[in-house]
Design an enzyme around this catalytic site. Sequence first.
Site, PDB file in Angstrom:
ATOM      1  N   SER A  56       0.856  -1.194   0.000  1.00 59.46           N
ATOM      2  CA  SER A  56       0.000   0.000   0.000  1.00 59.46           C
ATOM      3  C   SER A  56       0.892   1.244   0.000  1.00 59.46           C
ATOM      4  CB  SER A  56      -0.881   0.012   1.252  1.00 59.46           C
ATOM      5  OG  SER A  56      -0.074   0.221   2.398  1.00 59.46           O
ATOM      6  N   ASP A  93      -1.063  -1.519  -4.064  1.00 61.11           N
ATOM      7  CA  ASP A  93      -2.424  -1.661  -3.539  1.00 61.11           C
ATOM      8  C   ASP A  93      -3.005  -0.260  -3.296  1.00 61.11           C
ATOM      9  OD1 ASP A  93      -4.596  -3.081  -2.474  1.00 61.11           O
ATOM     10  OD2 ASP A  93      -3.741  -3.107  -0.440  1.00 61.11           O
ATOM     11  N   HIS A  94      -4.174  -0.005  -3.815  1.00 60.67           N
ATOM     12  CA  HIS A  94      -4.863   1.280  -3.603  1.00 60.67           C
ATOM     13  C   HIS A  94      -4.028   2.502  -3.978  1.00 60.67           C
ATOM     14  CE1 HIS A  94      -8.417  -0.467  -1.746  1.00 60.67           C
ATOM     15  NE2 HIS A  94      -7.618  -1.251  -1.058  1.00 60.67           N
ATOM     16  N   ASP A 115      -6.979   3.452  -7.628  1.00 60.81           N
ATOM     17  CA  ASP A 115      -8.264   3.406  -6.930  1.00 60.81           C
ATOM     18  C   ASP A 115      -8.973   4.756  -7.048  1.00 60.81           C
ATOM     19  OD1 ASP A 115     -10.399   3.197  -5.270  1.00 60.81           O
ATOM     20  OD2 ASP A 115      -9.289   2.474  -3.516  1.00 60.81           O
ATOM     21  N   GLU A 147     -11.181   0.164  -9.949  1.00 64.36           N
ATOM     22  CA  GLU A 147     -12.246  -0.192  -8.987  1.00 64.36           C
ATOM     23  C   GLU A 147     -13.508   0.598  -9.255  1.00 64.36           C
ATOM     24  OE1 GLU A 147     -11.192  -0.620  -4.872  1.00 64.36           O
ATOM     25  OE2 GLU A 147     -13.259  -0.450  -4.192  1.00 64.36           O
ATOM     26  N   HIS A 191     -12.802  -3.287   4.369  1.00 65.68           N
ATOM     27  CA  HIS A 191     -11.458  -3.364   4.939  1.00 65.68           C
ATOM     28  C   HIS A 191     -11.471  -3.446   6.470  1.00 65.68           C
ATOM     29  CE1 HIS A 191     -10.423  -1.493   0.953  1.00 65.68           C
ATOM     30  NE2 HIS A 191      -9.598  -2.510   1.012  1.00 65.68           N
ATOM     31  N   GLY A 192     -10.424  -4.072   6.989  1.00 61.99           N
ATOM     32  CA  GLY A 192     -10.234  -4.064   8.440  1.00 61.99           C
ATOM     33  C   GLY A 192     -10.867  -5.267   9.129  1.00 61.99           C
TER      34      GLY A 192
HETATM   35  P1  13P Z   1      -8.624  -6.948   4.648  1.00 60.79           P
HETATM   36  O1  13P Z   1      -8.606  -5.739   5.528  1.00 60.79           O
HETATM   37  O2  13P Z   1      -9.969  -7.619   4.689  1.00 60.79           O
HETATM   38  O3  13P Z   1      -7.531  -7.886   4.916  1.00 60.79           O
HETATM   39  O4  13P Z   1      -8.452  -6.426   3.129  1.00 60.79           O
HETATM   40  C1  13P Z   1      -7.198  -6.138   2.605  1.00 60.79           C
HETATM   41  C2  13P Z   1      -7.277  -5.401   1.318  1.00 60.79           C
HETATM   42  O5  13P Z   1      -8.302  -5.277   0.679  1.00 60.79           O
HETATM   43  C3  13P Z   1      -6.036  -4.815   0.801  1.00 60.79           C
HETATM   44  O6  13P Z   1      -6.258  -4.060  -0.342  1.00 60.79           O
HETATM   45  O1  G3H Z   2      -6.571  -2.163   1.979  1.00 63.29           O
HETATM   46  C1  G3H Z   2      -5.680  -1.758   2.680  1.00 63.29           C
HETATM   47  C2  G3H Z   2      -4.609  -2.642   3.170  1.00 63.29           C
HETATM   48  O2  G3H Z   2      -5.049  -3.419   4.256  1.00 63.29           O
HETATM   49  C3  G3H Z   2      -3.386  -1.853   3.463  1.00 63.29           C
HETATM   50  O3  G3H Z   2      -3.516  -1.167   4.650  1.00 63.29           O
HETATM   51  O4  G3H Z   2      -2.882   1.180   4.113  1.00 63.29           O
HETATM   52  O5  G3H Z   2      -2.738   0.273   6.463  1.00 63.29           O
HETATM   53  O6  G3H Z   2      -1.107  -0.457   4.716  1.00 63.29           O
HETATM   54  P1  G3H Z   2      -2.483   0.048   5.019  1.00 63.29           P
HETATM   55 ZN    ZN Z   3      -8.169  -3.089  -0.404  1.00 62.57          ZN
END
Ligand code: 13P
Ligand code: G3H
Ligand code: ZN
Length: 332
Positions: A56, A93-94, A115, A147, A191-192
Amino acid sequence: MTSYKELGLCNTVDLFKKAVAGGYAIPAYNFNNMEQMQAIIQACVETRSPVIMQVSSGARKYANSNLLRNMARGAVEYAAELGYKIPIVLHLDHGDSYELCVDCIENGFSSVMIDGSSLPYDENVALTRKVCEYAHSRKDYVSVEGELGVLAGVEDEVSSEHSHYTQPSEVQDFVKKTGVDSLAISIGTSHGRMKFKPEQCTRTADGVLIPPPLRFDILAEIEKRLPGFPIVLHGSSSVPIEYVKLIEKFGGKLSDSVGIPEEQLRRASKSAVCKINIDSDGRLAMTAIVRKVFAEKPDEFDPRKYLGPARDELKKLYMHKNKEVLGSAGQA
Ligand code: 13P
Ligand code: G3H
Ligand code: ZN
């Protein structure tokens, strides 16, 4: 400037084609330190699974982009040293800006997510198309994930109070106009560790939250409109109750934790869903073990003595995911 091929990485194009045809999903595990990287590679080599190692923007700031690039190179060599070369993708990621995606691509990422899901539709299209034009024009084609729809949940870099399901009526137009290689959708994951509010759930007799089911009807409608097109699920941790209980037993407080049941992810993996993102479960696994070690061995202060067992637990968790949930074991 570093191309991902110099690092021994691959993009997602062929991996997704095979995963959609084969009815399994490729694990996308987040990492930002050495123990997480070791656990991912050990688990995926042992289960013969392709893997997407994702970073991320928060992780990039935490760990340093130079180090992450070299860790990815190290991951490829480490897999070979463990005796089996698995396909490894390094994915952003994102990604939240064109500039960040370009920077990652120039620094060895083989895949990026842009994203734009919180933007108005036309702005999401324009931004995603711009990233695709850049990524796809590289000598070594970099794959792009877009997305549509918004996931609820709070993470460092990703935060939204409410979720909005993906509208199937938009998906064909979005894919055609942007040229994305895969599409992340919102069908109820988030998420989370608290994926639903308690009032959205039912409870078992001993108080464990049971979440509402994912919207497989929306997924089916999307698949009808985009036959065989690679679909991605974010927010797909299952938030195992055993880890939550262990964390609470050793002093943590994680009330109202609830995730996506594994059977539902197994079902999704058999469809066009070919990438499943998991981060929170890994955080829970490591935290549970670190807390246990600290509680049971109060005189321990060697990081290897608590990070080592945490890494072993993470590997066990990922092997389980690959074999029993995503179906990616044996596909490398
Ligand atoms: P979780 O928080 O469900 O593990 O999702 C992770 C995620 O989507 C990272 O992009
Ligand atoms: O979707 C998000 C991931 O869980 C990454 O989380 O931005 O705290 O690294 P982070
Ligand atoms: Zn995600």
